[in-house]
Motif scaffolding. Structure first.
Motif, PDB file in Angstrom:
ATOM      1  N   GLU A   1      -7.107 -14.129  10.191  1.00 24.46           N
ATOM      2  CA  GLU A   1      -5.645 -14.115  10.117  1.00 24.46           C
ATOM      3  C   GLU A   1      -5.170 -13.488   8.811  1.00 24.46           C
ATOM      4  O   GLU A   1      -4.231 -12.686   8.793  1.00 24.46           O
ATOM      5  CB  GLU A   1      -5.107 -15.534  10.242  1.00 24.46           C
ATOM      6  N   LYS A   2      -5.843 -13.811   7.716  1.00 23.22           N
ATOM      7  CA  LYS A   2      -5.450 -13.261   6.422  1.00 23.22           C
ATOM      8  C   LYS A   2      -5.700 -11.757   6.374  1.00 23.22           C
ATOM      9  O   LYS A   2      -4.861 -10.992   5.874  1.00 23.22           O
ATOM     10  CB  LYS A   2      -6.226 -13.959   5.304  1.00 23.22           C
ATOM     11  N   VAL A   3      -6.839 -11.315   6.909  1.00 25.51           N
ATOM     12  CA  VAL A   3      -7.149  -9.882   6.912  1.00 25.51           C
ATOM     13  C   VAL A   3      -6.140  -9.122   7.767  1.00 25.51           C
ATOM     14  O   VAL A   3      -5.674  -8.035   7.393  1.00 25.51           O
ATOM     15  CB  VAL A   3      -8.590  -9.634   7.402  1.00 25.51           C
ATOM     16  N   ARG A   4      -5.784  -9.697   8.915  1.00 25.42           N
ATOM     17  CA  ARG A   4      -4.777  -9.038   9.766  1.00 25.42           C
ATOM     18  C   ARG A   4      -3.461  -8.884   9.010  1.00 25.42           C
ATOM     19  O   ARG A   4      -2.795  -7.846   9.111  1.00 25.42           O
ATOM     20  CB  ARG A   4      -4.573  -9.831  11.062  1.00 25.42           C
ATOM     21  N   ARG A   5      -3.075  -9.907   8.277  1.00 25.35           N
ATOM     22  CA  ARG A   5      -1.829  -9.824   7.497  1.00 25.35           C
ATOM     23  C   ARG A   5      -1.935  -8.726   6.442  1.00 25.35           C
ATOM     24  O   ARG A   5      -1.000  -7.944   6.250  1.00 25.35           O
ATOM     25  CB  ARG A   5      -1.524 -11.173   6.845  1.00 25.35           C
ATOM     26  N   TRP A   6      -3.065  -8.659   5.749  1.00 28.99           N
ATOM     27  CA  TRP A   6      -3.247  -7.628   4.733  1.00 28.99           C
ATOM     28  C   TRP A   6      -3.177  -6.231   5.342  1.00 28.99           C
ATOM     29  O   TRP A   6      -2.581  -5.319   4.771  1.00 28.99           O
ATOM     30  CB  TRP A   6      -4.579  -7.816   4.031  1.00 28.99           C
ATOM     31  N   VAL A   7      -3.810  -6.056   6.499  1.00 28.27           N
ATOM     32  CA  VAL A   7      -3.797  -4.743   7.151  1.00 28.27           C
ATOM     33  C   VAL A   7      -2.366  -4.341   7.514  1.00 28.27           C
ATOM     34  O   VAL A   7      -1.962  -3.187   7.338  1.00 28.27           O
ATOM     35  CB  VAL A   7      -4.704  -4.749   8.399  1.00 28.27           C
ATOM     36  N   VAL A   8      -1.584  -5.300   8.005  1.00 27.02           N
ATOM     37  CA  VAL A   8      -0.176  -5.027   8.325  1.00 27.02           C
ATOM     38  C   VAL A   8       0.590  -4.651   7.065  1.00 27.02           C
ATOM     39  O   VAL A   8       1.403  -3.715   7.065  1.00 27.02           O
ATOM     40  CB  VAL A   8       0.464  -6.243   9.020  1.00 27.02           C
ATOM     41  N   GLU A   9       0.349  -5.365   5.963  1.00 29.44           N
ATOM     42  CA  GLU A   9       1.044  -5.066   4.711  1.00 29.44           C
ATOM     43  C   GLU A   9       0.656  -3.685   4.186  1.00 29.44           C
ATOM     44  O   GLU A   9       1.511  -2.950   3.676  1.00 29.44           O
ATOM     45  CB  GLU A   9       0.709  -6.145   3.677  1.00 29.44           C
ATOM     46  N   GLN A  10      -0.612  -3.327   4.317  1.00 30.69           N
ATOM     47  CA  GLN A  10      -1.033  -1.996   3.884  1.00 30.69           C
ATOM     48  C   GLN A  10      -0.381  -0.924   4.739  1.00 30.69           C
ATOM     49  O   GLN A  10       0.122   0.085   4.224  1.00 30.69           O
ATOM     50  CB  GLN A  10      -2.557  -1.876   3.965  1.00 30.69           C
ATOM     51  N   ASP A  11      -0.373  -1.129   6.042  1.00 27.80           N
ATOM     52  CA  ASP A  11       0.254  -0.155   6.938  1.00 27.80           C
ATOM     53  C   ASP A  11       1.736  -0.007   6.622  1.00 27.80           C
ATOM     54  O   ASP A  11       2.263   1.116   6.586  1.00 27.80           O
ATOM     55  CB  ASP A  11       0.068  -0.601   8.387  1.00 27.80           C
ATOM     56  N   ARG A  12       2.413  -1.108   6.368  1.00 25.84           N
ATOM     57  CA  ARG A  12       3.853  -1.064   6.063  1.00 25.84           C
ATOM     58  C   ARG A  12       4.122  -0.241   4.805  1.00 25.84           C
ATOM     59  O   ARG A  12       5.068   0.552   4.747  1.00 25.84           O
ATOM     60  CB  ARG A  12       4.391  -2.489   5.902  1.00 25.84           C
ATOM     61  N   ALA A  13       3.253  -0.409   3.801  1.00 30.48           N
ATOM     62  CA  ALA A  13       3.421   0.337   2.558  1.00 30.48           C
ATOM     63  C   ALA A  13       3.200   1.831   2.771  1.00 30.48           C
ATOM     64  O   ALA A  13       3.970   2.675   2.292  1.00 30.48           O
ATOM     65  CB  ALA A  13       2.451  -0.192   1.499  1.00 30.48           C
ATOM     66  N   VAL A  14       2.139   2.180   3.500  1.00 27.13           N
ATOM     67  CA  VAL A  14       1.833   3.592   3.748  1.00 27.13           C
ATOM     68  C   VAL A  14       2.944   4.241   4.564  1.00 27.13           C
ATOM     69  O   VAL A  14       3.367   5.373   4.288  1.00 27.13           O
ATOM     70  CB  VAL A  14       0.468   3.732   4.450  1.00 27.13           C
TER      71      VAL A  14
END
Length: 267
Positions: free
Chosen positions: A58-71
């Motif tokens: 769950e934490k990794v999925r959140r991080w991936v979403v945050e990275q995608d949002r930034a990019v």
């Protein structure tokens, strides 16, 4: 020399202004541009320890979403980025800090990176999944309707046998329809996109058979055209299910594999 590392989100052209202003990344970390003077390139980064981000699903999925949002935020401001995968870290070395190592690497690869950015400028990635619904594929099949009607009047044991026969009939019809559609859809999409990369399906439903799962590299002006092609396929084949996602930065088309082993990367 600092022992801090750099987490790299994307590479982009070094142009006036600050497209990273106000953009945050993993866990709300503020992002900045690391510019490489003379290379015409910059990296979207945040500072931190050299350890990769690790945690539960769950934490990794959140991080991936945050990275995608930034990019995506920076891509929308610049029109061209080379996105990194999750957990690309540039660590300091014995003789140079992380910033110097990354700048050196950007300078050494400036020509090829700049060329790829030019190729991807004004392009977006779309992801398309087409499947055939097995039950809908036999909606007009007289044999399927006859089996369904017969099942209503038979004993439980016979119904199980008839159900297996119906399942086989649906599988045959579905695969035949999927094969017939695949080549036509791929040809029509190839006429309006610049590149097609096959992908593994993200949705697996036993009631569906795959027709196509692909990433498309599309000029911004052709996104609507792709939607029109897919809508026409859907209208022509009611049993087809279309999943159409994007537009996104061109994750599937960056072809950057050297960063992870180049400037002292970790992760």
């Amino acid at each position: 020399m600092s022992d801090r590392a750099l987490y790299v989100y994307a590479l982009l052209p070094d142009a006036p202004g600050d497209p990273a202003e106000g953009v945050t990344g993993l866990d709300g970390r503020p992002l900045r541009l690391l510019r490489a003077p003379g290379a015409g390139l910059a990296a979207l980064v945040h500072d931190g320890p050299p350890e990769p981000f690790e945690g539960g699903d769950e934490k990794v999925r959140r991080w991936v979403v945050e990275q995608d949002r930034a990019v995506v935020a920076v891509w929308e401001r610049t029109g061209a980025v080379l996105p990194m995968t999750f957990n690309v870290l540039v660590a300091p070395g014995e003789d140079a800090g992380a910033e110097e190592r990354l700048r050196t690497w950007l300078g050494e690869h400036a020509e090829e990176l700049a060329a790829r950015l030019r190729e991807l400028e004004g392009r977006a990635e779309l992801r398309v999944e087409l499947t055939v619904d097995r039950e809908a594929a036999t909606g007009d099949d007289e044999r399927a309707r006859a089996l369904e009607a017969e099942m209503e009047t038979r004993s439980p044991g016979m119904r199980r046998l008839l159900a297996k026969k119906l399942e086989g009939l649906r599988k045959e019809a579905t695969e035949r329809l999927a094969d017939g559609i695949h080549a036509d859809v791929r040809r029509r999409l190839a006429a309006v996109v610049e590149d097609i990369r096959d992908r593994t399906r993200t949705v697996r439903d036993p009631r569906e058979a795959e027709v196509l799962s692909a990433a498309l590299l599309v000029p911004a002006g052709e996104i609507e055209t792709v939607g029109t092609v897919l809508a026409d396929v859907q209208d022509s084949h009611p049993a087809v299910r279309v999943r159409f996602l994007g537009p996104w930065p061109p994750y599937s088309f960056t072809e950057l594999t050297e960063l992870a082993s180049g400037p002292g990367a970790a992760g």
